[in-house]
Design an enzyme around this catalytic site. Structure first.
Site, mmCIF file in Angstrom:
data_model
loop_
_atom_site.group_PDB
_atom_site.id
_atom_site.type_symbol
_atom_site.label_atom_id
_atom_site.label_comp_id
_atom_site.label_asym_id
_atom_site.label_seq_id
_atom_site.Cartn_x
_atom_site.Cartn_y
_atom_site.Cartn_z
ATOM 1 N N ASP A 3 0.866 -1.219 0.090
ATOM 2 C CA ASP A 3 0.006 -0.023 -0.121
ATOM 3 C C ASP A 3 0.877 1.303 -0.205
ATOM 4 O O ASP A 3 1.715 1.641 1.036
ATOM 5 C CB ASP A 3 -0.940 -0.121 1.209
ATOM 6 C CG ASP A 3 -2.077 1.221 1.474
ATOM 7 O OD1 ASP A 3 -1.583 2.224 0.518
ATOM 8 O OD2 ASP A 3 -2.828 0.743 1.799
ATOM 9 N N TYR B 105 -9.029 15.182 -7.138
ATOM 10 C CA TYR B 105 -7.996 14.490 -8.311
ATOM 11 C C TYR B 105 -6.998 15.356 -9.087
ATOM 12 O O TYR B 105 -5.832 15.241 -9.191
ATOM 13 C CB TYR B 105 -8.933 13.597 -9.425
ATOM 14 C CG TYR B 105 -8.148 12.993 -10.411
ATOM 15 C CD1 TYR B 105 -7.397 11.628 -9.938
ATOM 16 C CD2 TYR B 105 -8.180 13.331 -11.525
ATOM 17 C CE1 TYR B 105 -6.919 10.919 -10.920
ATOM 18 C CE2 TYR B 105 -7.402 12.660 -12.596
ATOM 19 C CZ TYR B 105 -6.946 11.377 -12.335
ATOM 20 O OH TYR B 105 -6.220 10.607 -13.174
ATOM 21 N N SER C 10 0.732 11.611 -14.047
ATOM 22 C CA SER C 10 -0.127 12.582 -13.588
ATOM 23 C C SER C 10 -1.189 12.475 -14.607
ATOM 24 O O SER C 10 -1.890 11.150 -14.791
ATOM 25 C CB SER C 10 0.616 13.846 -13.782
ATOM 26 O OG SER C 10 -0.208 14.933 -13.970
ATOM 27 N N LYS D 172 -3.002 15.830 -9.243
ATOM 28 C CA LYS D 172 -2.382 15.732 -10.700
ATOM 29 C C LYS D 172 -1.426 17.037 -10.961
ATOM 30 O O LYS D 172 -0.384 16.803 -11.647
ATOM 31 C CB LYS D 172 -3.427 15.362 -11.633
ATOM 32 C CG LYS D 172 -3.975 13.817 -11.396
ATOM 33 C CD LYS D 172 -3.025 12.666 -11.397
ATOM 34 C CE LYS D 172 -3.482 11.559 -10.998
ATOM 35 N NZ LYS D 172 -2.495 10.163 -11.244
HETATM 36 N N1 LIG Z 1 -8.086 6.141 -16.464
HETATM 37 C C1 LIG Z 1 -7.866 7.568 -17.159
HETATM 38 O O1 LIG Z 1 -8.297 8.051 -17.730
HETATM 39 C C2 LIG Z 1 -6.487 7.983 -16.632
HETATM 40 C C3 LIG Z 1 -6.471 9.479 -17.070
HETATM 41 C C4 LIG Z 1 -5.047 10.134 -16.737
HETATM 42 C C5 LIG Z 1 -4.476 9.550 -15.874
HETATM 43 N N2 LIG Z 1 -4.804 8.327 -15.292
HETATM 44 C C6 LIG Z 1 -3.783 7.854 -14.125
HETATM 45 O O2 LIG Z 1 -3.268 6.556 -14.426
HETATM 46 C C7 LIG Z 1 -3.178 5.770 -13.226
HETATM 47 C C8 LIG Z 1 -3.664 4.622 -13.573
HETATM 48 O O3 LIG Z 1 -4.973 4.669 -13.627
HETATM 49 P P1 LIG Z 1 -5.927 3.561 -14.221
HETATM 50 O O4 LIG Z 1 -6.791 4.516 -15.112
HETATM 51 O O5 LIG Z 1 -5.315 2.512 -14.792
HETATM 52 O O6 LIG Z 1 -6.744 3.056 -12.836
HETATM 53 P P2 LIG Z 1 -7.080 1.669 -12.237
HETATM 54 O O7 LIG Z 1 -7.471 0.710 -13.178
HETATM 55 O O8 LIG Z 1 -8.033 2.039 -11.212
HETATM 56 O O9 LIG Z 1 -5.798 1.306 -11.617
HETATM 57 C C9 LIG Z 1 -5.248 2.041 -10.396
HETATM 58 C C10 LIG Z 1 -3.905 1.137 -9.794
HETATM 59 O O10 LIG Z 1 -3.743 1.779 -8.587
HETATM 60 C C11 LIG Z 1 -3.502 1.014 -7.498
HETATM 61 N N3 LIG Z 1 -3.510 1.447 -6.369
HETATM 62 C C12 LIG Z 1 -4.579 2.116 -5.918
HETATM 63 N N4 LIG Z 1 -4.671 2.603 -4.566
HETATM 64 C C13 LIG Z 1 -3.363 2.200 -3.989
HETATM 65 C C14 LIG Z 1 -2.744 2.107 -2.864
HETATM 66 N N5 LIG Z 1 -3.086 2.786 -1.835
HETATM 67 N N6 LIG Z 1 -1.489 1.362 -2.903
HETATM 68 C C15 LIG Z 1 -0.776 0.812 -3.983
HETATM 69 N N7 LIG Z 1 -1.482 0.753 -5.213
HETATM 70 C C16 LIG Z 1 -2.836 1.041 -5.089
HETATM 71 C C17 LIG Z 1 -4.603 -0.109 -7.844
HETATM 72 O O11 LIG Z 1 -4.250 -1.550 -7.105
HETATM 73 P P3 LIG Z 1 -4.972 -1.966 -5.918
HETATM 74 O O12 LIG Z 1 -6.474 -1.382 -5.790
HETATM 75 O O13 LIG Z 1 -4.807 -3.380 -6.042
HETATM 76 O O14 LIG Z 1 -4.252 -1.445 -4.846
HETATM 77 C C18 LIG Z 1 -4.446 -0.155 -9.545
HETATM 78 O O15 LIG Z 1 -3.257 -1.197 -9.870
HETATM 79 C C19 LIG Z 1 -3.329 6.725 -12.228
HETATM 80 O O16 LIG Z 1 -2.503 7.436 -11.773
HETATM 81 C C20 LIG Z 1 -4.430 7.501 -12.715
HETATM 82 O O17 LIG Z 1 -4.659 8.691 -12.054
HETATM 83 C C21 LIG Z 1 -5.753 7.711 -15.774
#
Ligand SMILES: NC(=O)c1ccc[n+]([C@@H]2O[C@H](COP(=O)([O-])OP(=O)(O)OC[C@H]3O[C@@H](n4cnc5c(N)ncnc54)[C@H](OP(=O)(O)O)[C@@H]3O)[C@@H](O)[C@H]2O)c1
Length: 262
Positions: free
Chosen positions: A65, A157, A143, A161
């Site tokens: 975590d 959020y 970010s 970021k």
């Molecule tokens: N999806 C979008 O549109 C988008 C756009 C811009 C940026 N992003 C960024 O891209 C990154 C990945 O996002 P995603 O869209 O792939 O989201 P996601 O599928 O929800 O993945 C988030 C990941 O973060 C892990 N996580 C959450 N809380 C945690 C903690 N306390 N300790 C360790 N791991 C933790 C989760 O695993 P566990 O729950 O197993 O811990 C999961 O592996 C994020 O930083 C997000 O802000 C996403």
């Protein structure tokens, strides 16, 4: 002093946080096919083990975590003991919690700040002393395009970021003389579980695989920012380059927040 360069698989292991789903999960196959050994982290131990089992001897599960700084330090120590230096760290873990200002919840702000900002800080504190001592390494911080300016319901959020983009810039300035290459990823919308509960329009949304490809390519280059899809992120940059009162009014109108509440 030589300029920092992108890390290579022969330099050491890659550490990827947020690897259990979405963009992180999609990045694993990319990194492995580019020759990397990858230490993967998230909280979901079973999911990480299942993913690691698909790539024996190449992908290794290190559940943690990231809000627990002591556990993060112990994880980085364990990875380096088991697999050698972390040559590339991809700080991708993050949460998105939508917050409506009419009925905000402090715990949603606190959780977002804890995971996205304090979590990244814990990783930085464990990584940079090691990389500075080695005079090499690569840190890639994920970010978001929301870092460019304020968005409705993204007040927690977006703040984290924007903080991460600022943190990345500061690190890129500071770590250059230690030969550590720092980059920041600012994606638009990516189709992952993090988007499942959001019912607002998501223009130009790309798949997690496309996002992983763009990040993987960007990480082999010297450019600081890895941004995509460009027609969306560059349009946002243009809007946010306007005087603040103009871009606030424009975003209010474009997102429908210029209408009276129901
Ligand atoms: N999806 C979008 O549109 C988008 C756009 C811009 C940026 N992003 C960024 O891209 C990154 C990945 O996002 P995603 O869209 O792939 O989201 P996601 O599928 O929800 O993945 C988030 C990941 O973060 C892990 N996580 C959450 N809380 C945690 C903690 N306390 N300790 C360790 N791991 C933790 C989760 O695993 P566990 O729950 O197993 O811990 C999961 O592996 C994020 O930083 C997000 O802000 C996403």
């Amino acid at each position: 002093m030589s300029a920092p360069v992108p890390a290579k698989p022969s330099d050491g292991v890659c550490w990827l946080t947020g690897a259990s789903s979405g963009i992180g999960e999609a990045l694993i196959v990319n990194l492995v096919s580019n020759g990397w050994r990858v230490a993967i982290s998230a909280r979901s131990e079973d999911k990480l083990k299942t993913l690691a089992d698909q790539y024996p001897g190449k992908v290794f599960a290190y559940p943690v975590d990231i809000t627990d700084d002591k556990a993060v330090e112990a994880t980085v120590e364990a990875i380096e003991t088991d697999h050698g230096p972390i040559a590339r760290a991809i700080l991708n873990a993050g949460v998105y919690l939508s917050i409506n200002a009419e009925n905000p919840r402090f715990e949603d702000y606190a959780k977002t700040f804890d995971v996205n900002l304090k979590g990244a800080a814990a990783c930085i504190c464990a990584l940079t002393p090691r990389m500075c001592a080695r005079r090499s390494g690569q840190i890639v911080i994920v970010s978001s395009a929301t870092a460019f300016g304020g968005m409705p319901t993204a007040t927690a959020y977006g703040a984290t970021k924007a903080g991460l983009l600022n943190m990345s810039e500061g690190l890129a300035i500071e770590l250059h003389r230690y030969g550590v290459h720092v980059q920041c990823v600012t994606p638009g919308f990516v189709d992952t579980p993090a988007q499942d509960d959001n019912d607002f329009p998501k223009p130009f949304m790309v798949s997690a695989e496309t996002a992983a490809n763009r990040i993987a390519r960007g990480m082999t280059r010297s450019r600081f920012e890895i941004t995509f899809p460009r027609r969306f992120t560059w349009a946002l940059k243009l809007i946010y380059a306007l005087p603040r009162s103009w871009h606030i009014a424009l975003v209010r109108k474009q997102t429908g927040w210029d209408k009276p509440p129901e």
